[in-house]
Design an enzyme around this catalytic site. Structure first.
Site, mmCIF file in Angstrom:
data_model
loop_
_atom_site.group_PDB
_atom_site.id
_atom_site.type_symbol
_atom_site.label_atom_id
_atom_site.label_comp_id
_atom_site.label_asym_id
_atom_site.label_seq_id
_atom_site.Cartn_x
_atom_site.Cartn_y
_atom_site.Cartn_z
ATOM 1 N N SER A 144 2.536 6.878 0.630
ATOM 2 C CA SER A 144 1.680 6.002 1.417
ATOM 3 C C SER A 144 0.287 6.131 0.843
ATOM 4 O O SER A 144 -0.283 7.221 0.836
ATOM 5 C CB SER A 144 1.683 6.422 2.884
ATOM 6 N N ARG A 145 -0.265 5.025 0.347
ATOM 7 C CA ARG A 145 -1.569 5.118 -0.304
ATOM 8 C C ARG A 145 -2.710 5.251 0.698
ATOM 9 O O ARG A 145 -3.829 5.542 0.331
ATOM 10 C CB ARG A 145 -1.782 3.922 -1.240
ATOM 11 N N VAL A 146 -2.424 4.997 1.990
ATOM 12 C CA VAL A 146 -3.460 5.191 3.009
ATOM 13 C C VAL A 146 -3.519 6.680 3.353
ATOM 14 O O VAL A 146 -4.580 7.243 3.603
ATOM 15 C CB VAL A 146 -3.161 4.330 4.247
ATOM 16 N N ASP A 178 0.819 -1.218 0.000
ATOM 17 C CA ASP A 178 0.000 0.000 0.000
ATOM 18 C C ASP A 178 0.852 1.266 0.000
ATOM 19 O O ASP A 178 0.376 2.338 0.370
ATOM 20 C CB ASP A 178 -0.892 0.042 1.246
#
Ligand code: ATP
Ligand code: MG
Length: 525
Positions: A386-388, A361
């Site tokens: 950070s894809r979150v 992610d």
């Protein structure tokens, strides 16, 4: 025949026969209950016993004939005591990897198929321990006092079993927590060339979990035994072994042992996750894992594909990393955050690194040039993501880190431009001065992790444009002293940010006053 009135099964009863009598008194509902109870309590009282013979043994693999119904990944027993895993299923032969010294297997040895897969001991007794991938203690302490085991391979939680990743897992490293935040249940890759500080980031993250209720599992794959021992001593000294398990397979272990290490570590972490706890697992490193798998596959005579890795190498890491999750409330709400590490060659994202980038992610990319220039941690802000994102940050951190990436990018752009021109306008000069100070602020020593409220206070200085007032060469000392000053004179501000997770209006006023008072005192000195 059915008696409609009381829904009884009216059978012809023989009052002298007690069995028939019991049957007569059953309603259809209770009959269904009885049957389902018996089905649920059914235990297999037989075991499938298939026996084959070893027809080839060498280099950690064996070829076996006579196992007709053996399944992929099944645990085999050679001569009643050695363990092996079936990894190549052909019509007439089975190829298996031996989880022991290969020269212990002789030609013609008897092989039993067990019908199950390899299991490792799990449970809280493993905390504070160093074990091998089969769960045998390596720390010279007592044997493990646990009867509970778990298969090293299980399927990952379904989408319905997962919930949103929205709780921060703070690393204590300002660069990461502000710009590349990690949430509990996230998979964040750490990648970079040799000796760029990959392990250090993972170890600092483990150290920072002290007192935060996160259990840790560090899986060493093909590492030097001395490095693992050094890490163990470091964690022991910092009191971090209390909540950590080390699963160790060193470079001198056979490829099969290195191959099962991350799955075994994952099973140990999974047990904690399913009991409602938050876990952090570090796989150090998956490049060596892929290499171990490649050597086994070539010995098992599998066709080689890209870069001589077998075709299913993607499945190797995807089925491992998919097991990291944030579970739903119904399943206890536990989480497993995974930090896989990958080593690159000259910053080249070749086959294995790009595979793992696509599974995770987000990634933290380390840059050897920054490392050599002493800008530590050597994180490349442009290539790290950070894809979150900010959903894994507290609002105080969101507020102070909002424009950080933009500030850094502007600085990098103008820095290149400034090399060609001596005559700079005032606007560019301000960006450059502020950028230099920001880079200095984000530098952080090894094992010197910072609480999130302290990070917020330092980044607040950038938000208010106060960094340029401090001479660059004194910024490191300023950082240390300012935090001490806050600890002693403005502890209530730190407490309020920690507890409320916000910078309230009151706190921001106090913080302004703290900065003003400290700068006055600092320049008087
Ligand atoms: P390898 O490829 O050998 O596994 P690595 O990428 O894991 O290396 P580390 O072993 O973590 O790198 O670090 C390499 C060296 O850099 C170590 O000696 C460590 O002390 C130093 N180092 C890493 N980060 C920092 C830091 N923030 N400050 C000072 N030194 C650091
Ligand atoms: Mg390392």
């Amino acid at each position: 025949m059915k008696d409609k009135k009381n829904n009884n099964l009216s059978l012809d009863c023989d009052n002298k026969n007690p069995t028939k009598k019991t049957l007569c008194s059953l309603t259809s509902q209770s009959l269904i209950q009885e049957i389902s109870k018996s089905v649920n309590n059914f235990k297999k009282s037989y075991s499938r016993q298939e026996v084959g013979r070893v027809v080839f043994s060498g280099d950690g693999v064996v070829h076996i004939e006579g196992l007709q119904h053996c399944k992929y990944g099944e645990l085999l027993e050679i001569d009643g005591h050695l363990k092996a895993i079936a990894l190549s299923i052909k019509e007439d032969q089975i190829g298996a990897i031996v989880l022991a010294e290969e020269n212990l297997v002789s030609h013609g040895a008897l092989v039993h198929a067990t019908g199950s897969i390899v299991e490792v001991p799990v449970g809280t007794q493993l905390l504070g321990r160093v074990v091998d991938p089969l769960g045998n203690p390596l720390d010279g302490l007592t044997s493990l006092d646990t009867n509970k085991t778990r298969p090293i391979e299980t399927s990952a939680p379904q989408i319905i079993d997962r919930s949103k990743v929205n709780t921060p897992l703070n690393t204590g490293i300002m660069y990461i927590d502000s710009m590349i935040p990690i949430g509990r249940g996230q998979r964040q890759l750490i990648l970079g060339d040799r000796h760029t500080g990959k392990t250090s980031i993972a170890i600092d993250t483990i150290l920072n979990q002290k007192g935060k209720g996160v259990l840790c599992v560090y899986v060493a794959i093909g590492q030097k035994a001395t490095s693992v021992s050094w890490i163990m001593h470091l964690l022991l000294e910092a009191g971090a072994m209390e909540y950590t398990t080390i699963v160790c397979s060193t470079a001198s272990d056979s490829a099969p042992i290195q191959y099962i290490a991350p799955y075994a570590g994952c099973a140990i972490a999974e047990e904690f996750m399913y009991s409602g706890k938050d876990v952090l697992i570090v796989y150090d490193d998956l490049t060596k894992h892929a290499v171990a798998y490649r050597s086994m596959s070539l010995l098992l005579k599998r066709p080689a594909g890209r870069e001589t890795y077998p075709g299913d190498v993607f499945y190797l890491h995807s089925r491992l990393l998919e097991r990291a999750a944030k579970l739903s409330k119904e399943l206890g709400g536990g989480s497993m955050t995974a930090l896989p590490i990958i080593e690159t060659l000259s910053n080249n994202l070749s086959f294995i690194p790009s595979n793992v980038v696509s599974i995770t992610d987000g990634q933290i990319m380390l840059d050897p040039e920054l490392f050599n220039a002493g800008l530590l941690p050597a994180i490349n802000a442009g290539l790290s993501v950070s894809r979150v994102g900010s959903s894994a940050q507290i609002s105080a951190m969101k507020k102070v880190s909002g424009k950080l990436r933009l500030d850094l990018t502007q600085y990098k752009e103008n820095e290149i431009f400034a090399k060609f021109s001596a005559d700079l306008d005032i606007h560019t000069k301000i960006i450059l001065e502020n950028g230099k100070a920001l880079v200095e602020l984000l530098k952080q020593d090894l094992h010197n992790t910072l609480e999130v409220e302290k990070q917020v206070c330092l980044l607040y200085l950038n938000l208010k444009g106060m960094l340029k007032e401090i001479p660059l060469h004194r910024l490191q000392a300023f950082k240390r002293d300012f935090l001490q000053f806050l600890d002693t004179s403005f502890a209530d501000v730190l407490k309020s940010i920690r507890e409320e997770k916000e910078i309230s209006f009151d706190s921001s006023l106090k913080l302004d006053e703290a900065v003003k008072r400290y700068l006055e005192y600092y320049f008087e000195k």
